[in-house]
Motif scaffolding. Structure first.
Motif, PDB file in Angstrom:
ATOM      1  N   VAL A   1      84.725-112.135  35.923  1.00 14.05           N
ATOM      2  CA  VAL A   1      85.503-112.522  37.104  1.00 14.05           C
ATOM      3  C   VAL A   1      86.015-111.271  37.825  1.00 14.05           C
ATOM      4  CG1 VAL A   1      87.670-113.619  37.850  1.00 14.05           C
ATOM      5  CG2 VAL A   1      86.125-114.824  36.283  1.00 14.05           C
ATOM      6  N   ALA A   2      86.539-110.309  37.080  1.00 11.05           N
ATOM      7  CA  ALA A   2      87.084-109.090  37.685  1.00 11.05           C
ATOM      8  C   ALA A   2      86.017-108.265  38.390  1.00 11.05           C
ATOM      9  CB  ALA A   2      87.781-108.247  36.614  1.00 11.05           C
ATOM     10  N   ASN A   3      84.780-108.424  37.993  1.00 10.19           N
ATOM     11  CA  ASN A   3      83.692-107.584  38.493  1.00 10.19           C
ATOM     12  C   ASN A   3      82.871-108.238  39.615  1.00 10.19           C
ATOM     13  OD1 ASN A   3      82.383-105.057  38.261  1.00 10.19           O
ATOM     14  ND2 ASN A   3      80.710-105.990  37.128  1.00 10.19           N
ATOM     15  N   LEU A   4      83.070-109.503  39.896  1.00 15.90           N
ATOM     16  CA  LEU A   4      82.173-110.196  40.832  1.00 15.90           C
ATOM     17  C   LEU A   4      82.244-109.680  42.266  1.00 15.90           C
ATOM     18  CD1 LEU A   4      82.163-113.793  39.412  1.00 15.90           C
ATOM     19  CD2 LEU A   4      80.178-112.324  39.802  1.00 15.90           C
ATOM     20  N   TYR A   5      83.366-109.156  42.706  1.00 10.81           N
ATOM     21  CA  TYR A   5      83.415-108.591  44.054  1.00 10.81           C
ATOM     22  C   TYR A   5      82.528-107.351  44.181  1.00 10.81           C
ATOM     23  CZ  TYR A   5      87.168-111.669  45.711  1.00 10.81           C
ATOM     24  OH  TYR A   5      87.922-112.748  46.106  1.00 10.81           O
ATOM     25  N   SER A   6      82.055-106.801  43.064  1.00 10.05           N
ATOM     26  CA  SER A   6      81.132-105.663  43.100  1.00 10.05           C
ATOM     27  C   SER A   6      79.834-106.001  43.825  1.00 10.05           C
ATOM     28  CB  SER A   6      80.792-105.202  41.675  1.00 10.05           C
ATOM     29  OG  SER A   6      81.923-104.695  41.036  1.00 10.05           O
ATOM     30  N   TRP A   7      79.514-107.293  43.879  1.00  8.56           N
ATOM     31  CA  TRP A   7      78.285-107.701  44.558  1.00  8.56           C
ATOM     32  C   TRP A   7      78.340-107.439  46.062  1.00  8.56           C
ATOM     33  CZ3 TRP A   7      73.553-108.899  43.076  1.00  8.56           C
ATOM     34  CH2 TRP A   7      73.346-109.192  41.729  1.00  8.56           C
ATOM     35  N   ILE A   8      79.517-107.485  46.649  1.00  4.86           N
ATOM     36  CA  ILE A   8      79.609-107.405  48.111  1.00  4.86           C
ATOM     37  C   ILE A   8      79.116-106.059  48.649  1.00  4.86           C
ATOM     38  CG2 ILE A   8      81.211-107.479  50.074  1.00  4.86           C
ATOM     39  CD1 ILE A   8      82.653-109.777  48.517  1.00  4.86           C
ATOM     40  N   PRO A   9      79.563-104.913  48.137  1.00  2.35           N
ATOM     41  CA  PRO A   9      78.997-103.653  48.637  1.00  2.35           C
ATOM     42  C   PRO A   9      77.492-103.523  48.358  1.00  2.35           C
ATOM     43  CG  PRO A   9      81.026-103.238  47.419  1.00  2.35           C
ATOM     44  CD  PRO A   9      80.691-104.677  47.222  1.00  2.35           C
ATOM     45  N   VAL A  10      77.041-104.057  47.245  1.00  2.00           N
ATOM     46  CA  VAL A  10      75.603-104.009  46.936  1.00  2.00           C
ATOM     47  C   VAL A  10      74.823-104.759  48.009  1.00  2.00           C
ATOM     48  CG1 VAL A  10      73.820-104.801  45.319  1.00  2.00           C
ATOM     49  CG2 VAL A  10      75.893-103.703  44.447  1.00  2.00           C
ATOM     50  N   ILE A  11      75.266-105.965  48.331  1.00  2.00           N
ATOM     51  CA  ILE A  11      74.573-106.789  49.324  1.00  2.00           C
ATOM     52  C   ILE A  11      74.630-106.134  50.703  1.00  2.00           C
ATOM     53  CG2 ILE A  11      74.655-109.000  50.542  1.00  2.00           C
ATOM     54  CD1 ILE A  11      75.676-110.185  47.778  1.00  2.00           C
ATOM     55  N   ILE A  12      75.768-105.606  51.070  1.00  2.00           N
ATOM     56  CA  ILE A  12      75.914-104.991  52.388  1.00  2.00           C
ATOM     57  C   ILE A  12      75.081-103.720  52.510  1.00  2.00           C
ATOM     58  CG2 ILE A  12      77.568-103.757  53.877  1.00  2.00           C
ATOM     59  CD1 ILE A  12      79.621-105.934  53.098  1.00  2.00           C
ATOM     60  N   ASN A  13      75.055-102.905  51.463  1.00  2.00           N
ATOM     61  CA  ASN A  13      74.439-101.571  51.547  1.00  2.00           C
ATOM     62  C   ASN A  13      72.970-101.514  51.164  1.00  2.00           C
ATOM     63  OD1 ASN A  13      76.842-100.310  52.428  1.00  2.00           O
ATOM     64  ND2 ASN A  13      77.615-100.373  50.338  1.00  2.00           N
ATOM     65  N   GLN A  14      72.417-102.605  50.674  1.00  2.00           N
ATOM     66  CA  GLN A  14      71.003-102.606  50.291  1.00  2.00           C
ATOM     67  C   GLN A  14      70.279-103.768  50.975  1.00  2.00           C
ATOM     68  OE1 GLN A  14      70.239-102.008  46.045  1.00  2.00           O
ATOM     69  NE2 GLN A  14      72.357-101.340  45.785  1.00  2.00           N
ATOM     70  N   GLU A  15      68.991-103.606  51.159  1.00  2.00           N
ATOM     71  CA  GLU A  15      68.170-104.677  51.727  1.00  2.00           C
ATOM     72  C   GLU A  15      67.544-105.512  50.619  1.00  2.00           C
ATOM     73  OE1 GLU A  15      68.103-105.104  55.101  1.00  2.00           O
ATOM     74  OE2 GLU A  15      69.464-103.387  55.140  1.00  2.00           O
ATOM     75  N   GLU A  16      67.436-104.902  49.435  1.00  2.00           N
ATOM     76  CA  GLU A  16      66.714-105.558  48.342  1.00  2.00           C
ATOM     77  C   GLU A  16      67.223-105.021  47.010  1.00  2.00           C
ATOM     78  OE1 GLU A  16      62.322-106.160  48.633  1.00  2.00           O
ATOM     79  OE2 GLU A  16      62.296-104.691  47.010  1.00  2.00           O
ATOM     80  N   ILE A  17      67.213-105.894  46.012  1.00  2.00           N
ATOM     81  CA  ILE A  17      67.490-105.463  44.640  1.00  2.00           C
ATOM     82  C   ILE A  17      66.377-105.980  43.751  1.00  2.00           C
ATOM     83  CG2 ILE A  17      69.988-105.268  44.901  1.00  2.00           C
ATOM     84  CD1 ILE A  17      70.226-108.017  43.532  1.00  2.00           C
ATOM     85  N   ASP A  18      66.108-105.220  42.691  1.00  2.00           N
ATOM     86  CA  ASP A  18      65.056-105.591  41.749  1.00  2.00           C
ATOM     87  C   ASP A  18      65.667-105.617  40.348  1.00  2.00           C
ATOM     88  OD1 ASP A  18      62.844-105.843  40.094  1.00  2.00           O
ATOM     89  OD2 ASP A  18      61.667-104.308  41.135  1.00  2.00           O
ATOM     90  N   PHE A  19      65.851-106.825  39.823  1.00  2.00           N
ATOM     91  CA  PHE A  19      66.471-106.983  38.509  1.00  2.00           C
ATOM     92  C   PHE A  19      65.640-106.377  37.385  1.00  2.00           C
ATOM     93  CE2 PHE A  19      68.603-110.470  40.850  1.00  2.00           C
ATOM     94  CZ  PHE A  19      69.915-110.108  40.616  1.00  2.00           C
ATOM     95  N   SER A  20      64.336-106.180  37.613  1.00  2.00           N
ATOM     96  CA  SER A  20      63.505-105.562  36.565  1.00  2.00           C
ATOM     97  C   SER A  20      63.885-104.098  36.352  1.00  2.00           C
ATOM     98  CB  SER A  20      62.019-105.687  36.895  1.00  2.00           C
ATOM     99  OG  SER A  20      61.654-104.821  37.953  1.00  2.00           O
TER     100      SER A  20
END
Length: 165
Positions: A47-66
């Protein structure tokens, strides 16, 4: 429009999430309501870490979980004060990222993949809603149930809770 709405919502929901995290007892970090459930420390950290997704989404076009998690790992958290401090940092980073973006940017496509397999492509605004905000509210609800089962009073989120009446 999206940017300002997200900022308003995150300020409001962030305060609610903080109230709940303040009640998490990390003196019994392994407590779990069921063998297939996360323990309370794992859930509170998530829960404490979920806002970490927002800068990732804003600053990247794509993520690769692999290639691993796009969200940096949390530092070791042993106290409730450290948990709250970490949450406050991630909340501030999320708000700063939003303040520095535009609605046009939030309309750009964000893609999640695992290697060659595309898992989902959607506008960044939808990615923030799904991967950060809805996800956070879901797990915050779980955390409230954990606290209730531990007989810890639940703070009100949208008005007084039954414990506050």
């Amino acid at each position: 429009m999206f940017r300002d709405a997200f900022i308003n919502e995150i300020n409001f929901e962030g305060a609610n999430t903080r109230k709940l995290l303040e009640r998490v007892p990390l003196n019994d970090p392994d407590w779990t309501p069921h063998e297939r459930s996360r323990n309370i420390e794992q859930l509170a950290r998530h829960v404490a870490n979920l806002y970490s997704w927002i800068p990732v989404i804003i600053n990247q076009e794509e993520i690769d979980f692999s290639k691993g998690s796009p969200v940096p790992p949390m530092p070791e958290i042993k106290t409730n004060e450290a948990l709250i401090s970490y949450f406050d940092l991630k909340l501030k980073e999320a708000l700063t990222s939003l303040e520095n973006t535009t609605d046009e940017d939030l309309g750009k496509i964000f893609t999640m993949r695992s290697g060659e397999k595309v898992l989902r492509s959607f506008p960044k605004a939808a990615a923030i809603r799904n991967m950060a905000l809805n996800h956070l509210v879901h797990h915050r609800g779980q955390l409230g149930v954990y606290l209730r089962l531990m007989d810890i009073p639940i703070p009100g989120m949208y008005g007084p809770s039954a414990d506050e009446k």
